[in-house]
Design a protein around this motif. Structure first.
Motif, PDB file in Angstrom:
ATOM      1  N   VAL A  13       2.745  -7.040  -7.623  1.00 29.92           N
ATOM      2  CA  VAL A  13       3.639  -7.741  -8.773  1.00 29.92           C
ATOM      3  C   VAL A  13       3.068  -9.265  -8.827  1.00 29.92           C
ATOM      4  CG1 VAL A  13       5.827  -8.664  -9.241  1.00 29.92           C
ATOM      5  CG2 VAL A  13       5.642  -6.443  -8.194  1.00 29.92           C
ATOM      6  N   GLU A  14       2.545  -9.811 -10.019  1.00 26.58           N
ATOM      7  CA  GLU A  14       1.948 -10.944 -10.109  1.00 26.58           C
ATOM      8  C   GLU A  14       2.746 -12.037 -10.858  1.00 26.58           C
ATOM      9  OE1 GLU A  14      -2.612 -12.526 -10.843  1.00 26.58           O
ATOM     10  OE2 GLU A  14      -1.618 -11.498 -12.756  1.00 26.58           O
ATOM     11  N   SER A  56       1.000  -0.524 -10.931  1.00 24.59           N
ATOM     12  CA  SER A  56       1.386   0.421  -9.786  1.00 24.59           C
ATOM     13  C   SER A  56       0.616   1.703 -10.175  1.00 24.59           C
ATOM     14  CB  SER A  56       2.796   0.482  -9.759  1.00 24.59           C
ATOM     15  OG  SER A  56       3.055   1.373  -8.643  1.00 24.59           O
ATOM     16  N   ARG A  57       0.356   2.554  -9.224  1.00 23.56           N
ATOM     17  CA  ARG A  57      -0.180   3.972  -9.052  1.00 23.56           C
ATOM     18  C   ARG A  57       0.360   4.626  -8.127  1.00 23.56           C
ATOM     19  NH1 ARG A  57      -6.129   3.627  -9.224  1.00 23.56           N
ATOM     20  NH2 ARG A  57      -5.843   5.283  -8.023  1.00 23.56           N
ATOM     21  N   ALA A  58       0.600   6.029  -8.555  1.00 21.21           N
ATOM     22  CA  ALA A  58       1.239   6.941  -7.379  1.00 21.21           C
ATOM     23  C   ALA A  58       0.488   6.910  -6.126  1.00 21.21           C
ATOM     24  CB  ALA A  58       1.281   8.375  -8.092  1.00 21.21           C
ATOM     25  N   ASN A  59       0.791   6.765  -5.040  1.00 17.97           N
ATOM     26  CA  ASN A  59       0.041   6.566  -3.505  1.00 17.97           C
ATOM     27  C   ASN A  59      -0.872   5.866  -3.640  1.00 17.97           C
ATOM     28  OD1 ASN A  59       1.648   8.835  -2.727  1.00 17.97           O
ATOM     29  ND2 ASN A  59       0.651  10.281  -4.104  1.00 17.97           N
ATOM     30  N   ASP A  63       1.130  -1.267   0.010  1.00 16.46           N
ATOM     31  CA  ASP A  63       0.044   0.127  -0.058  1.00 16.46           C
ATOM     32  C   ASP A  63       0.759   1.213  -0.048  1.00 16.46           C
ATOM     33  OD1 ASP A  63       0.912   0.125   2.415  1.00 16.46           O
ATOM     34  OD2 ASP A  63      -0.923   0.145   3.670  1.00 16.46           O
ATOM     35  N   GLY A  64       1.873   1.152  -0.749  1.00 18.66           N
ATOM     36  CA  GLY A  64       2.916   2.393  -0.521  1.00 18.66           C
ATOM     37  C   GLY A  64       2.828   3.295  -1.782  1.00 18.66           C
ATOM     38  N   ALA A  65       3.909   4.057  -1.883  1.00 22.59           N
ATOM     39  CA  ALA A  65       3.924   5.237  -2.923  1.00 22.59           C
ATOM     40  C   ALA A  65       3.858   4.686  -4.182  1.00 22.59           C
ATOM     41  CB  ALA A  65       5.326   5.923  -2.621  1.00 22.59           C
ATOM     42  N   GLY A  66       4.184   3.604  -4.794  1.00 20.48           N
ATOM     43  CA  GLY A  66       3.845   3.287  -6.189  1.00 20.48           C
ATOM     44  C   GLY A  66       5.315   3.356  -6.929  1.00 20.48           C
ATOM     45  N   ILE A  67       5.052   2.901  -8.115  1.00 18.08           N
ATOM     46  CA  ILE A  67       6.667   3.256  -8.708  1.00 18.08           C
ATOM     47  C   ILE A  67       6.348   4.237 -10.001  1.00 18.08           C
ATOM     48  CG2 ILE A  67       8.178   1.865 -10.352  1.00 18.08           C
ATOM     49  CD1 ILE A  67       7.251  -0.881  -9.077  1.00 18.08           C
ATOM     50  N   ASP A  68       7.413   5.008 -10.097  1.00 18.10           N
ATOM     51  CA  ASP A  68       7.167   5.974 -11.200  1.00 18.10           C
ATOM     52  C   ASP A  68       7.052   5.289 -12.413  1.00 18.10           C
ATOM     53  OD1 ASP A  68       9.339   7.394 -13.236  1.00 18.10           O
ATOM     54  OD2 ASP A  68       8.529   8.772 -11.931  1.00 18.10           O
ATOM     55  N   PRO A  69       6.246   5.771 -13.451  1.00 20.04           N
ATOM     56  CA  PRO A  69       5.993   4.987 -14.557  1.00 20.04           C
ATOM     57  C   PRO A  69       7.090   4.876 -15.394  1.00 20.04           C
ATOM     58  CG  PRO A  69       4.236   6.773 -14.136  1.00 20.04           C
ATOM     59  CD  PRO A  69       5.293   6.669 -13.117  1.00 20.04           C
ATOM     60  N   GLU A  70       8.195   5.814 -15.509  1.00 17.30           N
ATOM     61  CA  GLU A  70       9.299   5.749 -16.275  1.00 17.30           C
ATOM     62  C   GLU A  70      10.211   4.371 -15.692  1.00 17.30           C
ATOM     63  OE1 GLU A  70      11.799   6.309 -19.388  1.00 17.30           O
ATOM     64  OE2 GLU A  70       9.765   7.250 -19.170  1.00 17.30           O
ATOM     65  N   VAL A  71      10.327   4.242 -14.481  1.00 15.35           N
ATOM     66  CA  VAL A  71      10.878   3.285 -13.733  1.00 15.35           C
ATOM     67  C   VAL A  71      10.376   2.097 -14.246  1.00 15.35           C
ATOM     68  CG1 VAL A  71      11.825   2.120 -11.650  1.00 15.35           C
ATOM     69  CG2 VAL A  71      12.038   4.538 -12.187  1.00 15.35           C
ATOM     70  N   LEU A  72       8.960   1.953 -14.221  1.00  7.48           N
ATOM     71  CA  LEU A  72       8.108   0.612 -14.198  1.00  7.48           C
ATOM     72  C   LEU A  72       8.159   0.333 -15.831  1.00  7.48           C
ATOM     73  CD1 LEU A  72       5.908  -1.013 -12.868  1.00  7.48           C
ATOM     74  CD2 LEU A  72       4.563   0.410 -13.927  1.00  7.48           C
ATOM     75  N   HIS A  73       8.414   1.118 -16.698  1.00  4.27           N
ATOM     76  CA  HIS A  73       8.677   0.791 -18.006  1.00  4.27           C
ATOM     77  C   HIS A  73      10.020   0.563 -18.442  1.00  4.27           C
ATOM     78  CE1 HIS A  73       9.318   1.659 -22.387  1.00  4.27           C
ATOM     79  NE2 HIS A  73       7.910   0.920 -22.469  1.00  4.27           N
ATOM     80  N   SER A  74      10.933   1.072 -17.938  1.00  3.23           N
ATOM     81  CA  SER A  74      12.367   1.040 -18.283  1.00  3.23           C
ATOM     82  C   SER A  74      13.487   0.456 -17.313  1.00  3.23           C
ATOM     83  CB  SER A  74      12.777   2.454 -18.908  1.00  3.23           C
ATOM     84  OG  SER A  74      12.265   2.958 -19.918  1.00  3.23           O
ATOM     85  N   GLY A  75      12.987   0.225 -15.991  1.00  4.47           N
ATOM     86  CA  GLY A  75      13.581   0.155 -15.093  1.00  4.47           C
ATOM     87  C   GLY A  75      14.727   1.326 -14.445  1.00  4.47           C
ATOM     88  N   ARG A  76      15.622   1.072 -13.613  1.00  2.00           N
ATOM     89  CA  ARG A  76      16.371   2.066 -12.839  1.00  2.00           C
ATOM     90  C   ARG A  76      17.695   1.982 -13.385  1.00  2.00           C
ATOM     91  NH1 ARG A  76      14.952   3.644  -6.911  1.00  2.00           N
ATOM     92  NH2 ARG A  76      13.011   3.718  -7.971  1.00  2.00           N
TER      93      ARG A  76
END
Length: 171
Positions: free
Chosen positions: A142-143, A134-137, A97-110
């Motif tokens: 992960v399934e 993932s959505r902000a806030n 129930d956290g902050a979510g993942i930035d869409p760019e990181v979700l798509h391309s990784g860090r």
């Protein structure tokens, strides 16, 4: 090296049952635990079945990485890991129930990190499907879904069936 040590440590089970993902994930959650996360749960649905060893190891590594990411990056209060043993598949779902993942990181990784990319590669290599929502806030899910014919060791045939198919010697 540390990732390898952590994986070996997580694969060890005090019960001696190397298929016990519930125990391994519970131990990983305790290992990652921090003061911010107030509620960590491992939930098992269905009857656990014996897994092919390589599939079990890869499923554990993917689930462990999802747990690690949730503890390290999500700023969550609650993290759940569901293990579902069904006739059609083995499903592992990690939810926070956290902050979510930035869409760019979700798509391309860090840059310099292989977490999501490694999870995707591992899933593809074993014929599994990996989805990340993932959505902000609003948290992250992960399934991992592994088809039953890939995940589970085939159940032994009944004694009557095997007795009727035994080789018979000709006189």
């Amino acid at each position: 090296i540390e990732e390898g040590r952590d994986a070996v440590r997580g694969l060890r089970s005090t019960s001696g049952n190397t298929d016990d993902l519930e125990t391994a994930f519970t131990r990983a959650g305790q290992e990652f635990g921090n003061e911010q996360v107030k509620d960590v749960r491992v939930i098992v649905e269905g009857t656990p079945r014996q897994l092919h060893p390589i599939i079990r190891d890869e499923a554990y590594r993917i689930g462990r990485e999802a747990l690690a990411n949730a503890f390290r990056h999500s700023h969550a209060n609650k993290i759940e890991l569901e293990l579902e043993y069904s006739p059609k598949h083995l499903r592992i779902l990690v939810r926070d129930d956290g902050a979510g993942i930035d869409p760019e990181v979700l798509h391309s990784g860090r840059d310099g990190h292989w977490g999501l990319a490694g999870m995707r590669e591992r899933a593809e290599n074993i014929g599994a499907r990996l989805k990340v929502w993932s959505r902000a806030n609003a948290g992250t899910e992960v399934e991992l879904v592994i088809p039953s014919q890939v995940a589970f060791v085939a159940r032994p045939r009944s004694a009557t069936l095997s007795a009727s198919t035994e080789k018979k010697e000709l006189p």
